[in-house]
Scaffold this motif. Structure first.
Motif, PDB file in Angstrom:
ATOM      1  N   ILE A 238       0.984  -1.192   0.119  1.00  0.00           N
ATOM      2  CA  ILE A 238       0.109  -0.029   0.197  1.00  0.00           C
ATOM      3  C   ILE A 238       0.949   1.347  -0.057  1.00  0.00           C
ATOM      4  O   ILE A 238       1.762   1.455   0.810  1.00  0.00           O
ATOM      5  CB  ILE A 238      -0.827   0.044   1.129  1.00  0.00           C
ATOM      6  CG1 ILE A 238      -1.849  -1.230   1.272  1.00  0.00           C
ATOM      7  CG2 ILE A 238      -1.796   1.170   1.174  1.00  0.00           C
ATOM      8  CD1 ILE A 238      -2.643  -1.332   2.304  1.00  0.00           C
ATOM      9  N   ASN A 239       0.754   2.062  -0.890  1.00  0.00           N
ATOM     10  CA  ASN A 239       1.147   3.400  -0.957  1.00  0.00           C
ATOM     11  C   ASN A 239       0.266   4.444  -0.331  1.00  0.00           C
ATOM     12  O   ASN A 239       0.626   5.069   0.935  1.00  0.00           O
ATOM     13  CB  ASN A 239       1.552   3.819  -2.477  1.00  0.00           C
ATOM     14  CG  ASN A 239       2.380   5.246  -2.544  1.00  0.00           C
ATOM     15  OD1 ASN A 239       3.096   5.658  -1.399  1.00  0.00           O
ATOM     16  ND2 ASN A 239       2.451   5.736  -3.571  1.00  0.00           N
ATOM     17  N   ARG A 240      -0.638   4.777  -1.053  1.00  0.00           N
ATOM     18  CA  ARG A 240      -1.595   5.732  -0.609  1.00  0.00           C
ATOM     19  C   ARG A 240      -2.725   5.245   0.002  1.00  0.00           C
ATOM     20  O   ARG A 240      -3.401   4.362  -0.327  1.00  0.00           O
ATOM     21  CB  ARG A 240      -1.833   6.538  -2.032  1.00  0.00           C
ATOM     22  CG  ARG A 240      -2.744   7.814  -1.716  1.00  0.00           C
ATOM     23  CD  ARG A 240      -3.120   8.547  -2.730  1.00  0.00           C
ATOM     24  NE  ARG A 240      -3.667   7.608  -3.811  1.00  0.00           N
ATOM     25  CZ  ARG A 240      -4.889   7.178  -3.995  1.00  0.00           C
ATOM     26  NH1 ARG A 240      -5.802   7.818  -3.369  1.00  0.00           N
ATOM     27  NH2 ARG A 240      -5.279   6.145  -5.181  1.00  0.00           N
ATOM     28  N   MET A 241      -3.189   6.031   1.310  1.00  0.00           N
ATOM     29  CA  MET A 241      -4.521   5.954   1.857  1.00  0.00           C
ATOM     30  C   MET A 241      -5.226   7.100   2.009  1.00  0.00           C
ATOM     31  O   MET A 241      -4.549   8.022   2.362  1.00  0.00           O
ATOM     32  CB  MET A 241      -4.196   5.180   3.185  1.00  0.00           C
ATOM     33  CG  MET A 241      -3.327   3.728   3.172  1.00  0.00           C
ATOM     34  SD  MET A 241      -3.296   2.665   4.785  1.00  0.00           S
ATOM     35  CE  MET A 241      -4.975   2.087   4.627  1.00  0.00           C
ATOM     36  N   SER A 242      -6.683   6.834   1.583  1.00  0.00           N
ATOM     37  CA  SER A 242      -7.325   8.141   1.633  1.00  0.00           C
ATOM     38  C   SER A 242      -8.613   7.814   2.546  1.00  0.00           C
ATOM     39  O   SER A 242      -9.264   6.748   2.663  1.00  0.00           O
ATOM     40  CB  SER A 242      -7.577   8.528   0.307  1.00  0.00           C
ATOM     41  OG  SER A 242      -6.319   8.607  -0.526  1.00  0.00           O
TER      42      SER A 242
ATOM     43  N   ASP B 173      -0.755   3.997  10.307  1.00  0.00           N
ATOM     44  CA  ASP B 173       0.211   3.113  11.228  1.00  0.00           C
ATOM     45  C   ASP B 173       0.591   2.105   9.878  1.00  0.00           C
ATOM     46  O   ASP B 173      -0.035   1.106   9.752  1.00  0.00           O
ATOM     47  CB  ASP B 173      -0.386   2.321  12.093  1.00  0.00           C
ATOM     48  CG  ASP B 173       0.594   1.260  13.042  1.00  0.00           C
ATOM     49  OD1 ASP B 173       1.407   1.068  12.605  1.00  0.00           O
ATOM     50  OD2 ASP B 173       0.360   1.089  14.074  1.00  0.00           O
ATOM     51  N   ASN B 174       1.872   2.158   9.521  1.00  0.00           N
ATOM     52  CA  ASN B 174       2.214   1.521   8.359  1.00  0.00           C
ATOM     53  C   ASN B 174       2.464   0.034   8.878  1.00  0.00           C
ATOM     54  O   ASN B 174       2.230  -1.060   7.995  1.00  0.00           O
ATOM     55  CB  ASN B 174       3.449   2.024   7.665  1.00  0.00           C
ATOM     56  CG  ASN B 174       3.275   3.224   6.938  1.00  0.00           C
ATOM     57  OD1 ASN B 174       2.180   3.481   6.385  1.00  0.00           O
ATOM     58  ND2 ASN B 174       4.217   4.168   6.968  1.00  0.00           N
ATOM     59  N   ALA B 175       2.856  -0.035   9.951  1.00  0.00           N
ATOM     60  CA  ALA B 175       3.041  -1.468  10.524  1.00  0.00           C
ATOM     61  C   ALA B 175       1.993  -2.568  10.420  1.00  0.00           C
ATOM     62  O   ALA B 175       1.734  -3.819  10.401  1.00  0.00           O
ATOM     63  CB  ALA B 175       3.891  -1.493  11.661  1.00  0.00           C
TER      64      ALA B 175
ATOM     65  N   CYS C 194     -13.149   4.452   3.158  1.00  0.00           N
ATOM     66  CA  CYS C 194     -11.682   4.344   3.218  1.00  0.00           C
ATOM     67  C   CYS C 194     -11.153   3.564   1.847  1.00  0.00           C
ATOM     68  O   CYS C 194     -11.832   2.962   0.919  1.00  0.00           O
ATOM     69  CB  CYS C 194     -11.241   3.313   4.313  1.00  0.00           C
ATOM     70  SG  CYS C 194      -9.325   2.907   3.977  1.00  0.00           S
ATOM     71  N   ASN C 195     -10.175   4.250   1.228  1.00  0.00           N
ATOM     72  CA  ASN C 195      -9.375   3.922  -0.067  1.00  0.00           C
ATOM     73  C   ASN C 195      -8.077   3.641   0.079  1.00  0.00           C
ATOM     74  O   ASN C 195      -7.241   4.443   0.882  1.00  0.00           O
ATOM     75  CB  ASN C 195      -9.658   4.839  -0.983  1.00  0.00           C
ATOM     76  CG  ASN C 195      -8.992   4.622  -2.335  1.00  0.00           C
ATOM     77  OD1 ASN C 195      -7.902   4.975  -2.720  1.00  0.00           O
ATOM     78  ND2 ASN C 195      -9.834   4.075  -3.497  1.00  0.00           N
ATOM     79  N   ALA C 196      -7.492   2.690  -0.472  1.00  0.00           N
ATOM     80  CA  ALA C 196      -6.084   2.138  -0.302  1.00  0.00           C
ATOM     81  C   ALA C 196      -5.377   1.976  -1.916  1.00  0.00           C
ATOM     82  O   ALA C 196      -6.245   1.309  -2.627  1.00  0.00           O
ATOM     83  CB  ALA C 196      -5.853   0.951   0.450  1.00  0.00           C
ATOM     84  N   GLY C 197      -4.471   2.489  -2.055  1.00  0.00           N
ATOM     85  CA  GLY C 197      -3.887   2.428  -3.523  1.00  0.00           C
ATOM     86  C   GLY C 197      -2.368   2.004  -3.139  1.00  0.00           C
ATOM     87  O   GLY C 197      -1.732   2.330  -2.547  1.00  0.00           O
ATOM     88  N   GLY C 198      -2.158   0.645  -4.140  1.00  0.00           N
ATOM     89  CA  GLY C 198      -0.959   0.324  -4.159  1.00  0.00           C
ATOM     90  C   GLY C 198      -0.728  -0.868  -5.116  1.00  0.00           C
ATOM     91  O   GLY C 198      -1.489  -0.875  -6.279  1.00  0.00           O
ATOM     92  N   VAL C 199       0.496  -1.376  -4.928  1.00  0.00           N
ATOM     93  CA  VAL C 199       0.956  -2.338  -6.008  1.00  0.00           C
ATOM     94  C   VAL C 199       0.774  -3.892  -5.601  1.00  0.00           C
ATOM     95  O   VAL C 199       1.434  -4.037  -4.321  1.00  0.00           O
ATOM     96  CB  VAL C 199       2.324  -1.837  -6.422  1.00  0.00           C
ATOM     97  CG1 VAL C 199       2.934  -2.930  -7.688  1.00  0.00           C
ATOM     98  CG2 VAL C 199       2.291  -0.724  -7.143  1.00  0.00           C
TER      99      VAL C 199
ATOM    100  N   LYS D 192       0.666  -5.090 -10.725  1.00  0.00           N
ATOM    101  CA  LYS D 192      -0.366  -4.378 -11.116  1.00  0.00           C
ATOM    102  C   LYS D 192      -0.907  -3.276 -10.091  1.00  0.00           C
ATOM    103  O   LYS D 192      -0.823  -3.547  -8.844  1.00  0.00           O
ATOM    104  CB  LYS D 192      -1.332  -5.095 -11.540  1.00  0.00           C
ATOM    105  CG  LYS D 192      -2.645  -4.364 -12.063  1.00  0.00           C
ATOM    106  CD  LYS D 192      -3.527  -5.389 -12.514  1.00  0.00           C
ATOM    107  CE  LYS D 192      -4.936  -4.814 -13.128  1.00  0.00           C
ATOM    108  NZ  LYS D 192      -5.920  -5.658 -13.419  1.00  0.00           N
ATOM    109  N   TYR D 193      -1.143  -2.045 -10.327  1.00  0.00           N
ATOM    110  CA  TYR D 193      -1.596  -0.967  -9.564  1.00  0.00           C
ATOM    111  C   TYR D 193      -3.109  -1.350  -9.244  1.00  0.00           C
ATOM    112  O   TYR D 193      -3.766  -1.683  -9.964  1.00  0.00           O
ATOM    113  CB  TYR D 193      -1.565   0.305 -10.049  1.00  0.00           C
ATOM    114  CG  TYR D 193      -1.789   1.572  -9.046  1.00  0.00           C
ATOM    115  CD1 TYR D 193      -3.267   2.100  -9.056  1.00  0.00           C
ATOM    116  CD2 TYR D 193      -1.178   1.920  -7.892  1.00  0.00           C
ATOM    117  CE1 TYR D 193      -3.493   3.022  -8.298  1.00  0.00           C
ATOM    118  CE2 TYR D 193      -1.601   2.843  -6.957  1.00  0.00           C
ATOM    119  CZ  TYR D 193      -3.137   3.480  -7.389  1.00  0.00           C
ATOM    120  OH  TYR D 193      -3.303   4.325  -6.529  1.00  0.00           O
TER     121      TYR D 193
END
Length: 121
Positions: free
Chosen positions: A31-35, A72-74, A95-100, A106-107
């Motif tokens: 996960i990179n971005r959380m919104s 909390d990334n962990a 909640c939205n999570a964007g990552g690879v 794949k994103y």
């Protein structure tokens, strides 16, 4: 499979506070971005706040100075502390999570089921 589970919504009086949480479960997803987004009845979904993996944040003008996003990334968990709530903040919050995906590179974007926040005047 990645899943987001939100909690913390409910009823608050104007001027009050609520804290939303969103936990991501599953594996193989970096996960990179959380919104946090919100959607009020009859309105389009709008971005409320976003935080990247490094902790950089951005907010909608309507919530600046009142809401704080943290993570909390962990634990792959994101929070939204909402203070000085207004009746106009009433909405379903998503909640939205964007990552690879690790295996496919794949994103991917994943959405939670939403949690209702109601602010009474």
């Amino acid at each position: 499979q990645v899943r987001l589970v939100e909690s913390g919504g409910g009823l608050a009086q104007a001027g009050g506070s609520l804290r939303l949480s969103c936990a991501a479960s599953g594996s193989g997803f970096n996960i990179n971005r959380m919104s946090w987004y919100r959607q009020a009845p009859g309105k389009q979904r709008e971005l409320v706040a976003v935080i990247d993996h490094g902790g950089s944040t951005n907010y909608a003008d309507s919530v600046k100075g009142r809401f704080t996003i943290s993570r909390d990334n962990a634990k792959n968990t994101v929070f939204l502390q909402m203070n000085s709530l207004k009746p106009g903040d009433t909405a379903n919050y998503y909640c939205n999570a964007g990552g690879v995906m690790v295996l496919t590179t794949k994103y991917l974007e994943v959405w939670g089921q939403g949690t209702l926040v109601t602010v009474s005047s």
